[in-house]
Scaffold this active site. Structure first.
Site, short mmCIF file in Angstrom:
data_model
loop_
_atom_site.label_atom_id
_atom_site.label_comp_id
_atom_site.label_asym_id
_atom_site.label_seq_id
_atom_site.Cartn_x
_atom_site.Cartn_y
_atom_site.Cartn_z
N TYR A 112 0.87 -1.19 0.00
CA TYR A 112 0.00 0.00 0.00
C TYR A 112 0.90 1.23 0.00
CZ TYR A 112 -3.28 3.57 1.49
OH TYR A 112 -4.04 4.71 1.54
N GLU A 125 -3.57 7.54 -4.15
CA GLU A 125 -3.45 6.24 -3.48
C GLU A 125 -3.15 5.13 -4.49
OE1 GLU A 125 -6.21 4.36 -0.18
OE2 GLU A 125 -6.84 3.73 -2.17
#
Ligand code: GDP
Ligand code: MN
Length: 392
Positions: free
Chosen positions: A109, A197
């Site tokens: 992530y 993101e």
């Protein structure tokens, strides 16, 4: 403002962030054609909607041949995708992204955002990326690592290396991660994004780092400064009522309750919603018609509120400071007449010409309830809404 994954990946490429080769299409036939340009014999078909959580609800599918590509694309296109980020109505799938697939060794992530609390740009990374990142954040927060950037110094190489070590990357991957982080940092600053993101950022079997997913959110107040970003807007993915409100310069946010609220001033709107809650009701929206509102705006605001079929009663709470209460009362009556209001309306007017305003409402034939204070107005509207609910 949000944009689609395929648009975000195009921006990524222009900022040197590696992403899979792919093509956005709007028909199943074009989906099959797209596979001719994309090497390999497995493709991923991804629903393009302004929401995450697609993987868990069939919005991301691996197709093992072109028949499956066609099938998945035609299933998705024209339907609506409901994910845990969309609300129950979901979002329309008007395009899909056909992409090259890779054998994945690991999912990380990585995101960058403007952190309001520290007033800094912040990177967030985790070795435990992928579709369960929310659970990771909740159950093992130690796996989420944050990094703050000093705005005067900018992003430093040693900081990128630190993140690379935290993710247990090695050799050329450390450089590759720095390139991705620099791309994200430049993109964020140059285009006034508020958040970028990548989840997952993957390590392929060949050791390559790739942005498999891409989400970018832009600061609404900055979009006018960047025409290239403004062009990426897809109103089909946005809340129709909220866009309509913008046209009339009304601050409107859809909520999931049953009591429509029309208030002038954001603070008063908050207080009104609180009071509705306190009396056991639940607001269907936040709506600030502005301090110097006009009868026309009041009328448009009414139309907006009533276009929400969950609304069982309306509470109008106007403080007549700049604007006079009798003018507002006329606006309310015009609106009630024009839009054929079927649900009970409770009005609390206070301030300049309040008496006159209340008189107009009380003498009208529409059965508008004029309350003399906010607490009783909230109480009445909650009761009326729950009666309507029972009757329906
Ligand atoms: P989201 O669920 O909306 O965040 O959609 P993502 O783009 O993150 O996709 C969800 C999941 O699908 C990812 O976490 C991957 O596990 C998987 N996925 C997406 N693209 C590929 C791909 O090209 N190859 C493989 N093997 N899996 C993929
Ligand atoms: Mn994702």
């Amino acid at each position: 403002m949000n944009i689609h994954e395929y648009q975000a990946k195009q921006l990524f490429k222009s900022f040197g962030i590696a992403a899979p080769q792919g093509e956005m299409v709007t028909t199943a036939e074009d989906a099959v054609l797209a596979t001719q340009d994309i090497p390999g014999n497995i493709w991923v078909v991804k629903a393009q909607v302004h929401a995450g959580g697609r993987g868990k609800v069939g919005g991301v599918k691996l197709a093992k041949n072109t028949d499956e590509v066609k099938q998945y694309a035609s299933d998705m296109l024209g339907s609506r995708l409901v994910t845990k980020q969309t609300g129950t109505e979901g979002l329309p799938i008007e395009s899909v992204l056909i992409e090259k697939t890779y054998p994945i060794k690991h999912e990380f992530y990585l995101s960058v955002l403007v952190d309001r609390a520290t007033e800094r740009v912040m990177f967030i990374s985790s070795v435990a990326g992928g579709m369960d990142i929310e659970e990771v954040a909740e159950q093992s927060p130690e796996k989420i690592i944050t990094l703050l950037i000093n705005p005067a110094a900018g992003l430093q190489s040693y900081q990128c290396r630190q993140v690379a070590f935290d993710l247990s990357l090695q050799g050329v991957q450390i450089r590759a991660l720095e390139k991705i982080m620099r791309g994200m940092y430049c993109l964020l600053l140059e285009k006034d994004a508020s958040q970028i993101e990548i989840n997952p950022l993957v390590e392929t079997d060949d050791g390559e780092l790739l942005a498999l997913d891409a989400k970018i959110n832009f600061d609404d107040n900055s979009v006018a400064l960047h025409s290239d970003i403004a062009d990426l807007r897809d109103e089909g993915q946005e809340d129709e009522k909220e866009n309509k409100a913008q046209e009339f310069d009304l601050n409107y946010i859809t909520l999931d309750g049953t009591i429509g609220c029309m208030v002038n001033g954001a603070g008063l709107a908050m207080a009104t919603m609180d009071l509705v809650k306190l009396k056991g009701g639940s607001p269907a929206n936040f709506l600030d018609v502005g301090g110097g509102t006009t009868p026309e705006k009041v009328c448009e605001a009414f139309k907006l509120i009533l276009s929400d079929k969950n609304v069982k009663a309306v509470l109008v709470n106007i403080f007549g400071g700049i604007v006079q209460c009798d003018v507002i009362a006329k606006g309310i009556l015009t609106a009630v007449d024009e839009v054929h209001v079927q649900v009970p309306v409770v009005v609390r007017l206070e301030g300049t010409n309040a008496e006159k305003g209340r008189e107009l409402l009380n003498n009208s034939s529409f059965g508008v309830v004029a309350a003399d204070n906010l607490a009783s107005a909230a109480e009445q509207v909650v009761e009326l809404a729950s009666n309507e609910g029972k009757g329906a």
